[in-house]
Design a protein around this motif. Structure first.
Motif, PDB file in Angstrom:
ATOM      1  N   ILE A  96       1.231  -1.241   0.092  1.00 27.93           N
ATOM      2  CA  ILE A  96       0.063  -0.008   0.007  1.00 27.93           C
ATOM      3  C   ILE A  96       0.851   1.350  -0.352  1.00 27.93           C
ATOM      4  CG2 ILE A  96      -2.022   1.006   1.422  1.00 27.93           C
ATOM      5  CD1 ILE A  96      -3.098  -1.697   2.297  1.00 27.93           C
ATOM      6  N   LEU A  97       2.061   1.319   0.379  1.00 31.64           N
ATOM      7  CA  LEU A  97       2.914   2.269   0.700  1.00 31.64           C
ATOM      8  C   LEU A  97       3.578   2.847  -0.807  1.00 31.64           C
ATOM      9  CD1 LEU A  97       4.494   2.445   4.499  1.00 31.64           C
ATOM     10  CD2 LEU A  97       2.671   3.163   3.968  1.00 31.64           C
ATOM     11  N   LEU A  98       3.868   1.254  -1.406  1.00 35.67           N
ATOM     12  CA  LEU A  98       4.816   1.463  -2.184  1.00 35.67           C
ATOM     13  C   LEU A  98       3.417   2.081  -3.379  1.00 35.67           C
ATOM     14  CD1 LEU A  98       7.273  -1.312  -2.145  1.00 35.67           C
ATOM     15  CD2 LEU A  98       7.340   0.655  -2.651  1.00 35.67           C
ATOM     16  N   GLY A  99       2.309   1.799  -3.681  1.00 37.67           N
ATOM     17  CA  GLY A  99       1.431   1.861  -4.267  1.00 37.67           C
ATOM     18  C   GLY A  99       1.375   3.621  -4.317  1.00 37.67           C
ATOM     19  N   ILE A 100       1.113   3.965  -3.310  1.00 39.21           N
ATOM     20  CA  ILE A 100       1.035   5.562  -3.042  1.00 39.21           C
ATOM     21  C   ILE A 100       2.342   6.556  -3.519  1.00 39.21           C
ATOM     22  CG2 ILE A 100       0.463   7.408  -1.053  1.00 39.21           C
ATOM     23  CD1 ILE A 100      -0.665   5.034   0.646  1.00 39.21           C
ATOM     24  N   ILE A 101       3.566   6.000  -2.993  1.00 40.35           N
ATOM     25  CA  ILE A 101       4.731   6.362  -3.529  1.00 40.35           C
ATOM     26  C   ILE A 101       4.854   6.622  -5.074  1.00 40.35           C
ATOM     27  CG2 ILE A 101       6.978   6.770  -3.702  1.00 40.35           C
ATOM     28  CD1 ILE A 101       6.422   4.995  -0.588  1.00 40.35           C
ATOM     29  N   LEU A 102       4.392   5.315  -5.880  1.00 34.98           N
ATOM     30  CA  LEU A 102       4.229   5.492  -7.103  1.00 34.98           C
ATOM     31  C   LEU A 102       2.997   6.417  -7.382  1.00 34.98           C
ATOM     32  CD1 LEU A 102       4.392   2.076  -8.297  1.00 34.98           C
ATOM     33  CD2 LEU A 102       6.360   3.169  -8.054  1.00 34.98           C
ATOM     34  N   LEU A 103       2.144   6.167  -7.155  1.00 30.63           N
ATOM     35  CA  LEU A 103       0.886   7.431  -7.721  1.00 30.63           C
ATOM     36  C   LEU A 103       1.673   8.690  -7.585  1.00 30.63           C
ATOM     37  CD1 LEU A 103      -1.690   7.347  -8.541  1.00 30.63           C
ATOM     38  CD2 LEU A 103      -1.989   8.113  -6.230  1.00 30.63           C
ATOM     39  N   ILE A 104       1.990   9.047  -6.392  1.00 33.06           N
ATOM     40  CA  ILE A 104       2.057  10.096  -5.951  1.00 33.06           C
ATOM     41  C   ILE A 104       3.471  10.801  -6.970  1.00 33.06           C
ATOM     42  CG2 ILE A 104       4.083  12.096  -4.429  1.00 33.06           C
ATOM     43  CD1 ILE A 104       2.234  10.531  -2.421  1.00 33.06           C
ATOM     44  N   ASN A 105       4.709  10.177  -6.940  1.00 37.93           N
ATOM     45  CA  ASN A 105       5.992  10.067  -8.208  1.00 37.93           C
ATOM     46  C   ASN A 105       5.368   9.726  -9.651  1.00 37.93           C
ATOM     47  OD1 ASN A 105       8.932  10.227  -9.370  1.00 37.93           O
ATOM     48  ND2 ASN A 105       9.203   7.899  -8.620  1.00 37.93           N
ATOM     49  N   GLY A 106       4.513   9.364  -9.831  1.00 32.44           N
ATOM     50  CA  GLY A 106       3.879   9.236 -11.590  1.00 32.44           C
ATOM     51  C   GLY A 106       3.500  10.715 -11.560  1.00 32.44           C
ATOM     52  N   VAL A 107       2.446  11.622 -10.868  1.00 29.63           N
ATOM     53  CA  VAL A 107       2.390  12.842 -10.467  1.00 29.63           C
ATOM     54  C   VAL A 107       2.700  13.456 -11.126  1.00 29.63           C
ATOM     55  CG1 VAL A 107      -0.065  14.554  -9.978  1.00 29.63           C
ATOM     56  CG2 VAL A 107      -0.667  12.202  -9.986  1.00 29.63           C
ATOM     57  N   ASN A 108       3.811  13.541 -10.470  1.00 29.32           N
ATOM     58  CA  ASN A 108       4.739  14.593 -10.361  1.00 29.32           C
ATOM     59  C   ASN A 108       6.313  14.218 -11.556  1.00 29.32           C
ATOM     60  OD1 ASN A 108       4.347  15.779  -7.847  1.00 29.32           O
ATOM     61  ND2 ASN A 108       5.904  14.133  -6.594  1.00 29.32           N
ATOM     62  N   GLN A 109       5.646  13.008 -11.528  1.00 34.44           N
ATOM     63  CA  GLN A 109       7.007  13.294 -13.153  1.00 34.44           C
ATOM     64  C   GLN A 109       5.647  13.349 -14.752  1.00 34.44           C
ATOM     65  OE1 GLN A 109      10.015  11.184 -13.532  1.00 34.44           O
ATOM     66  NE2 GLN A 109       9.715  11.296 -15.847  1.00 34.44           N
ATOM     67  N   PHE A 110       4.749  13.429 -14.671  1.00 35.66           N
ATOM     68  CA  PHE A 110       3.610  14.373 -15.232  1.00 35.66           C
ATOM     69  C   PHE A 110       3.723  15.207 -15.630  1.00 35.66           C
ATOM     70  CE2 PHE A 110      -0.379  15.458 -17.416  1.00 35.66           C
ATOM     71  CZ  PHE A 110      -0.974  14.762 -18.514  1.00 35.66           C
ATOM     72  N   PHE A 111       3.181  16.430 -14.380  1.00 35.82           N
ATOM     73  CA  PHE A 111       3.341  17.672 -14.326  1.00 35.82           C
ATOM     74  C   PHE A 111       4.578  17.951 -14.434  1.00 35.82           C
ATOM     75  CE2 PHE A 111      -0.698  16.617 -11.775  1.00 35.82           C
ATOM     76  CZ  PHE A 111      -0.816  17.652 -12.638  1.00 35.82           C
ATOM     77  N   ASN A 112       5.556  17.289 -13.998  1.00 39.78           N
ATOM     78  CA  ASN A 112       7.640  18.039 -14.214  1.00 39.78           C
ATOM     79  C   ASN A 112       7.960  17.789 -16.150  1.00 39.78           C
ATOM     80  OD1 ASN A 112       8.371  18.310 -11.970  1.00 39.78           O
ATOM     81  ND2 ASN A 112       9.133  16.639 -11.262  1.00 39.78           N
ATOM     82  N   ALA A 113       6.507  17.133 -16.754  1.00 35.24           N
ATOM     83  CA  ALA A 113       7.312  16.403 -17.811  1.00 35.24           C
ATOM     84  C   ALA A 113       6.467  17.522 -18.233  1.00 35.24           C
ATOM     85  CB  ALA A 113       6.762  15.734 -18.229  1.00 35.24           C
TER      86      ALA A 113
END
Length: 175
Positions: A96-113
């Motif tokens: 669950i923690l990894l899922g939340i971290i991946l979700l946050i990282n994915g959203v950040n990666q998208f907006f950084n791009a």
């Protein structure tokens, strides 16, 4: 300014090395990779602390009052020492923690791009694709944590290797 650029590259190369090694370890043997990954995270935190201590030393030579690098070094060392007892307690919550971290990282990666696109006139399709993959994996782990753990670890390994490759490419593009 050149000194700060070199320090930034040290952090980036440490991150690339960590991501590539962690991805390979997880991909090869996801069931028994926990201790190896914990050692790797500890080594990463110690490397981060050493770079931060070097930053602090360089700032002290310029008579700067900035103690941020020393605080980063101390926190990194403390985390490196506490990672084993904390990780074994938190292991049941890992999916669950990894899922939340991946979700946050994915959203950040998208907006950084999207933000980086303003500065470079190229559409970052690989960054968009990677961020969407991270978001989907994060959502899947949050809502179906235990059935997806083994598959997730393999995909996490592939994702970490992909992230290391993208960091390497970005290192070359954004000199």
């Amino acid at each position: 300014m050149k000194q700060y650029s070199r320090q930034f590259h040290w952090y980036r190369w440490l991150r690339i090395l960590f991501l590539a090694i962690a991805g390979i370890i997880i991909l090869i043997n996801p069931d028994k990779s926990l201790d190896a990954i914990l050692y790797l995270i500890s080594a990463y935190l110690i490397g981060l602390a050493l770079i931060a201590l070097h930053d602090g030393w360089l700032l002290a030579k310029t008579h700067s009052d900035n103690t941020g690098p020393y605080a980063t070094a101390v926190i990194s060392i403390i985390m490196a020492l506490l990672i084993f007892p904390i990780a074994h307690v938190l292991f049941p919550l890992l999916p669950i923690l990894l899922g939340i971290i991946l979700l946050i990282n994915g959203v950040n990666q998208f907006f950084n791009a999207r933000v980086n696109r303003k500065y470079i006139n190229v559409t970052p399709w690989l960054d968009y694709l990677y961020s969407i993959l991270l978001i989907v994996l994060g959502i899947t782990l949050v809502f179906n944590p235990f059935d997806m753990l083994r598959l997730f670890f393999r995909l996490l390994g592939v994702g970490l290797i992909g992230l290391a490759i993208m960091e390497f490419i970005n290192t070359r593009l954004y000199k």
